[in-house]
Design a protein around this motif. Structure first.
Motif, PDB file in Angstrom:
ATOM      1  N   LEU A  57      50.594  18.874  -1.228  1.00  0.00           N
ATOM      2  CA  LEU A  57      50.795  17.400  -0.586  1.00  0.00           C
ATOM      3  C   LEU A  57      50.611  16.503  -1.531  1.00  0.00           C
ATOM      4  CD1 LEU A  57      48.438  18.116   2.620  1.00  0.00           C
ATOM      5  CD2 LEU A  57      51.111  18.108   2.441  1.00  0.00           C
ATOM      6  N   PHE A  90      41.932  19.515   7.737  1.00  0.00           N
ATOM      7  CA  PHE A  90      41.873  18.063   7.440  1.00  0.00           C
ATOM      8  C   PHE A  90      40.711  17.299   8.089  1.00  0.00           C
ATOM      9  CE2 PHE A  90      46.129  19.315   7.550  1.00  0.00           C
ATOM     10  CZ  PHE A  90      46.864  18.607   6.140  1.00  0.00           C
ATOM     11  N   ASN A  94      44.163  16.214  12.605  1.00  0.00           N
ATOM     12  CA  ASN A  94      45.778  16.143  12.405  1.00  0.00           C
ATOM     13  C   ASN A  94      46.325  17.358  13.526  1.00  0.00           C
ATOM     14  OD1 ASN A  94      45.508  14.209  10.570  1.00  0.00           O
ATOM     15  ND2 ASN A  94      46.082  15.419   8.952  1.00  0.00           N
ATOM     16  N   PHE A  96      48.546  18.122  16.796  1.00  0.00           N
ATOM     17  CA  PHE A  96      49.805  17.607  17.189  1.00  0.00           C
ATOM     18  C   PHE A  96      49.581  17.167  18.878  1.00  0.00           C
ATOM     19  CE2 PHE A  96      51.618  20.837  14.272  1.00  0.00           C
ATOM     20  CZ  PHE A  96      51.720  19.844  13.194  1.00  0.00           C
ATOM     21  N   HIS A  98      51.181  15.808  21.189  1.00  0.00           N
ATOM     22  CA  HIS A  98      52.041  16.251  22.190  1.00  0.00           C
ATOM     23  C   HIS A  98      52.348  17.536  22.553  1.00  0.00           C
ATOM     24  CE1 HIS A  98      54.290  17.014  18.493  1.00  0.00           C
ATOM     25  NE2 HIS A  98      55.402  17.450  19.271  1.00  0.00           N
TER      26      HIS A  98
ATOM     27  N   LYS B 295      50.483   9.473   8.930  1.00  0.00           N
ATOM     28  CA  LYS B 295      50.905  10.443   7.810  1.00  0.00           C
ATOM     29  C   LYS B 295      50.470  11.799   8.051  1.00  0.00           C
ATOM     30  CE  LYS B 295      50.362   9.743   3.171  1.00  0.00           C
ATOM     31  NZ  LYS B 295      49.041   9.533   2.472  1.00  0.00           N
ATOM     32  N   GLY B 296      49.270  11.692   8.575  1.00  0.00           N
ATOM     33  CA  GLY B 296      48.340  13.004   8.955  1.00  0.00           C
ATOM     34  C   GLY B 296      49.255  14.191   9.566  1.00  0.00           C
ATOM     35  N   GLN B 297      50.235  13.620  10.470  1.00  0.00           N
ATOM     36  CA  GLN B 297      51.142  14.355  11.271  1.00  0.00           C
ATOM     37  C   GLN B 297      52.197  15.177  10.358  1.00  0.00           C
ATOM     38  OE1 GLN B 297      51.158  15.201  14.874  1.00  0.00           O
ATOM     39  NE2 GLN B 297      49.199  14.537  14.485  1.00  0.00           N
ATOM     40  N   GLU B 299      51.799  15.638   7.033  1.00  0.00           N
ATOM     41  CA  GLU B 299      50.956  16.484   6.492  1.00  0.00           C
ATOM     42  C   GLU B 299      50.485  17.834   6.844  1.00  0.00           C
ATOM     43  OE1 GLU B 299      47.754  14.053   4.741  1.00  0.00           O
ATOM     44  OE2 GLU B 299      49.113  12.966   3.597  1.00  0.00           O
ATOM     45  N   ALA B 300      49.896  17.655   8.239  1.00  0.00           N
ATOM     46  CA  ALA B 300      49.629  18.767   8.944  1.00  0.00           C
ATOM     47  C   ALA B 300      50.882  19.763   8.803  1.00  0.00           C
ATOM     48  CB  ALA B 300      49.065  18.529  10.257  1.00  0.00           C
ATOM     49  N   ALA B 301      52.013  19.223   9.365  1.00  0.00           N
ATOM     50  CA  ALA B 301      53.246  20.136   9.545  1.00  0.00           C
ATOM     51  C   ALA B 301      53.573  20.485   8.050  1.00  0.00           C
ATOM     52  CB  ALA B 301      54.256  19.139  10.202  1.00  0.00           C
ATOM     53  N   GLN B 310      62.470  20.949  10.305  1.00  0.00           N
ATOM     54  CA  GLN B 310      61.328  21.419  11.387  1.00  0.00           C
ATOM     55  C   GLN B 310      60.370  20.329  11.763  1.00  0.00           C
ATOM     56  OE1 GLN B 310      60.291  25.003   9.740  1.00  0.00           O
ATOM     57  NE2 GLN B 310      61.749  26.232  10.900  1.00  0.00           N
ATOM     58  N   LEU B 314      60.365  19.034  15.485  1.00  0.00           N
ATOM     59  CA  LEU B 314      59.411  19.378  16.302  1.00  0.00           C
ATOM     60  C   LEU B 314      58.215  18.613  16.652  1.00  0.00           C
ATOM     61  CD1 LEU B 314      59.420  23.327  15.242  1.00  0.00           C
ATOM     62  CD2 LEU B 314      60.434  22.411  17.144  1.00  0.00           C
ATOM     63  N   ILE B 315      58.030  17.833  15.499  1.00  0.00           N
ATOM     64  CA  ILE B 315      56.649  17.008  15.253  1.00  0.00           C
ATOM     65  C   ILE B 315      56.877  15.537  15.699  1.00  0.00           C
ATOM     66  CG2 ILE B 315      54.518  16.643  14.216  1.00  0.00           C
ATOM     67  CD1 ILE B 315      54.903  19.662  15.201  1.00  0.00           C
ATOM     68  N   PRO B 318      59.708  13.996  18.533  1.00  0.00           N
ATOM     69  CA  PRO B 318      59.208  14.060  19.915  1.00  0.00           C
ATOM     70  C   PRO B 318      58.076  13.025  20.199  1.00  0.00           C
ATOM     71  CG  PRO B 318      59.325  16.239  19.201  1.00  0.00           C
ATOM     72  CD  PRO B 318      59.461  15.439  18.086  1.00  0.00           C
ATOM     73  N   GLN B 319      57.408  12.778  19.433  1.00  0.00           N
ATOM     74  CA  GLN B 319      56.131  11.628  19.512  1.00  0.00           C
ATOM     75  C   GLN B 319      56.713  10.339  19.299  1.00  0.00           C
ATOM     76  OE1 GLN B 319      52.520  12.426  17.746  1.00  0.00           O
ATOM     77  NE2 GLN B 319      53.190  14.509  16.920  1.00  0.00           N
ATOM     78  N   ARG B 401      48.066   9.503  25.544  1.00  0.00           N
ATOM     79  CA  ARG B 401      47.866  10.587  24.360  1.00  0.00           C
ATOM     80  C   ARG B 401      47.301  11.767  24.807  1.00  0.00           C
ATOM     81  NH1 ARG B 401      48.632  10.219  18.269  1.00  0.00           N
ATOM     82  NH2 ARG B 401      50.687   9.203  18.327  1.00  0.00           N
TER      83      ARG B 401
END
Ligand SMILES: Nc1ncnc2c1ncn2[C@@H]1O[C@H](COP(=O)(O)OP(=O)(O)OP(=O)(O)O)[C@@H](O)[C@H]1O
Ligand SMILES: [Mg+2]
Lengths: 249, 401
Positions: A57, A90, A94, A96, A98, B295-297, B299-301, B310, B314-315, B318-319, B401
């Motif tokens: 990362l 984290f 984090n 998702f 949705h 940014k965390g979204q 990073e998690a992905a 992807q 996918l992440i 859509p949001q 949300r």
């Protein structure tokens, strides 16, 4: 579970700069399979930066990082392979927002490991049971408490069946009454033989399950050793001072 | 709960007409004056307008030219093809309301409104044949609703596929396939006009500018320099010129890029212009949504091994898209109204038709009637779009949300 021949993570002289700022200044670390490592140190000392270089990362600029025999380089395929073998949790969860809890967990196994839906969901339910919240599967992350969200995040990382788990201050965004439920899950995980690198200031956790602890300051490892050694007789003045601050407040 | 709500507010709080007026209309000297002035203004304008609408305006011009305003010069003998497409559409809408509206209260109320609308139109002064078709539309809505109620998985799939094949079916029916003597004689785009053309321009603009705009938004954030520069250049260039100049260029310059001998017709040229224009604005709106994703979204992905494509599909998208739905709806409504500019490059959309009607010696001097009716048409459809979008946003939970 310790196999002292072949370390699963090797870091040699790792350096990282943010612009001109030297954030990591020559980190050396070897981690054996099944070891639980706790990393601690003052704010800004480079703890997050360090564990985030392990799954790319953050990109390191000098030195070598070898994870499970794969060298971390610019090759995208290597990076993806390493990411498949390492799970990360984290500070801010984090999740998702949705996707439902179940979808959060099954996403990567289905798209990266190419499992079919039934298999991924079975695994997900098994993990949700393991972290103690199988009844929340159909909810959205926004409907859960912080502690529950973090447990989902752990289940999500475990769903890829990683060999290594990285935790970056997993309990510091939680209200005090929820910290224990997350630490309990982590302790159970540590005892099951998972290789773990945990950035945390929860010294109870460290005492209970850590094999070795590393004290970071100003981008360097100041001192390392078993919890016993560090708590009873830290060699460095800086370690002593820092430990006394976090243990007595 | 019942016990609590049953307690009435204290007497002094219960609104009496006089009390209400004092509270909301005359609660201070300044506000009282403002209220009186507003009432006077509404009264004078309203009376004048009503007097004109009911006693002075000559609505005969609308009744005579109604078909022209709605369909342009589409041949009368072929109008059944449009009605047939609309019947299919009504069926699909009935189906979808039953399936995705979960036969709930909102879906029912909305469906009832949709069924009532053609019936109301049938009551107005139109031909017997149109009346029959309008009743048919209501019937198809109801039929679709009843057949859609089981809401099984297969049914869902079939209806979803139906939505995909409806547009091509519509276009084929509209344009035709055979020479003049066949079942479906070709009707050239020069004969498409009025509301029909306005709709086509809008829908084509939306359908094609959406993916293009999303790609441009992603391109603007791409790490590939060429892609980023191209996207930025395109977006800034298009946003810096008015739509009308793009429409002119599409009419005059598009042919320059084509091999000799190939010509594309004027309607398609206008569609290209509108799509290219709309895409640039859509890209900026989508970019706003992308920027709002933490940014965390990403990073998690990435941390769990998803690749860039992807992660986006996918992440992040859509949001991001869900966040900007209200803005996009606004943009599409604006696009619907902006298509009126094609009249200036000589196309016969609603406004273009209005101009030709007014050029006829019989209807000289009736601008007021014609443009009032045109405005009413635009307003009805714009308002309907924004109403449907609001309902949709509520049921999709946009913004939560
Ligand atoms: N993206 C970035 N750009 C510039 N500087 C950064 C960036 N990320 C981190 N730094 C800097 O690098 C240093 C180390 O940051 P890091 O987040 O690793 O610290 P940390 O030990 O995790 O601290 P904390 O306990 O506050 O989380 C800090 O001085 C920080 O300001
Ligand atoms: Mg940190």
């Amino acid at each position: 579970m310790k196999n002292s021949n072949k370390p699963i993570i090797v870091c040699r002289d790792v350096h990282k700069w943010f612009g001109d700022f030297h954030a990591l200044r020559g980190i050396d670390m070897e981690v054996q399979q099944g070891e639980v490592i706790v990393i601690f140190g003052p704010s800004g000392s480079g703890k997050s930066t360090f564990i985030r270089t392990i799954n790319r990362l953050e990109e390191h600029q000098r030195g070598d990082i070898i994870v499970d025999g794969i060298e971390l380089s610019h090759d995208v395929r290597n990076i993806e392979k390493i990411r498949e073998e390492t799970g990360m949790v984290f500070q801010q969860f984090n999740l998702f927002p949705h996707l439902t809890v179940l979808q959060n967990i099954t996403l990567a196994p289905m798209w990266v490991r190419k499992w079919d839906k039934a298999k991924a969901e079975e695994k997900a339910m098994e993990l949700l049971t393991r972290v103690g919240i199988p009844e929340q599967a159909a909810k959205y992350p926004g409907q859960l408490s912080g502690g529950q969200q973090q447990r989902v995040a752990i289940a999500r990382a475990l769903a890829m069946e990683p060999k290594i788990m990285l935790f970056d201050e997993p309990t510091s965004a939680l209200d005090p009454e929820m910290i224990k439920e997350v630490l309990d899950v982590m302790i159970e995980l540590a005892r099951s033989g998972m290789t773990m690198l945990v950035v945390t200031h929860e010294m109870g956790f460290a005492r209970a399950v850590a094999d070795r602890m590393f004290f970071f300051d100003k981008g360097e490892i100041v001192e390392s050793g078993t919890p016993k050694e560090l708590f009873a007789s830290p060699k460095e003045q800086r370690t002593k001072l820092f430990l006394s601050q976090i243990l007595h407040h | 709960m019942a016990a609590v709500t049953d307690i009435k507010p204290p007497l002094s709080e219960r609104p009496s007409p006089l009390g209400w007026a004092r509270k909301y209309l005359f609660n201070s000297l300044g506000n009282s004056l403002l209220t009186i002035f507003s009432i006077w203004l509404i009264y004078t304008v309203g009376i004048g307008l009503l007097r004109w609408v009911f006693t002075q305006a000559e609505w005969q011009v609308i009744a005579t030219n109604l078909r022209l305003i709605l369909l342009g010069q589409y041949p009368i003998a072929q109008v059944w093809r449009i009605w047939l497409s609309l019947l299919l559409l009504a069926f699909l809408i009935g189906n979808s309301l039953a399936i995705w509206g979960k036969a709930g209260k909102t879906a029912k109320r909305f469906g009832a409104g949709l069924v009532a609308f053609p019936l109301l139109l049938a009551l107005t002064a139109i031909g017997a044949e149109s009346r029959g078709w309008l009743v048919g539309l209501s019937a198809m809505l109801i039929l679709g609703w009843y057949l859609g109620r089981p809401a099984t998985r297969t049914l869902r799939r079939v209806v979803a596929v139906g939505w995909f094949i409806w547009p091509p079916i519509f276009l084929i029916l509209l344009r035709g396939t055979t020479p003049a003597e066949g079942v479906l004689p070709i009707v050239g785009t020069n004969l498409w006009g009025g509301l029909l053309l306005t709709f086509l321009l809008t829908v084509v603009g939306i359908v094609f500018s959406f993916p293009l705009g999303v790609f441009l938004a992603l391109g603007r954030r791409s790490e590939l320099r060429i892609v980023r520069w191209f996207s930025i250049g395109y977006i800034e260039l298009i946003r810096g010129v008015p739509l009308i100049s793009i429409l002119f260029m599409a009419q005059l310059m598009l042919p320059l890029f084509l091999p000799a001998g190939i010509t594309i017709d004027r309607v398609i040229r206008a569609m290209v212009g509108i799509t290219l224009f709309s895409a640039a604005y859509l890209a900026e709106n989508v970019r706003g949504g992308l920027q709002a994703i933490p940014k965390g979204q990403f990073e998690a992905a990435h941390a769990m091994g998803l690749n860039g494509l992807q992660t986006m599909s996918l992440i992040v998208l859509p949001q991001a898209l869900r966040l900007v739905i209200p803005i996009l709806v606004g943009q599409f409504i604006a696009l619907f109204k902006d298509t009126a500019l094609v009249a200036i490059v000589g196309l016969l959309d609603i406004v273009g038709i209005a101009k030709t009607v007014l050029a006829q010696p019989d209807f000289l001097g009736l601008q007021r009637e014609v443009y009032a009716f045109v405005s009413l048409l635009y307003w009805v459809f714009s308002y309907a779009m924004s109403y449907v979008a609001q309902r949709l946003e509520i049921s999709l939970g946009v913004g939560q949300r």
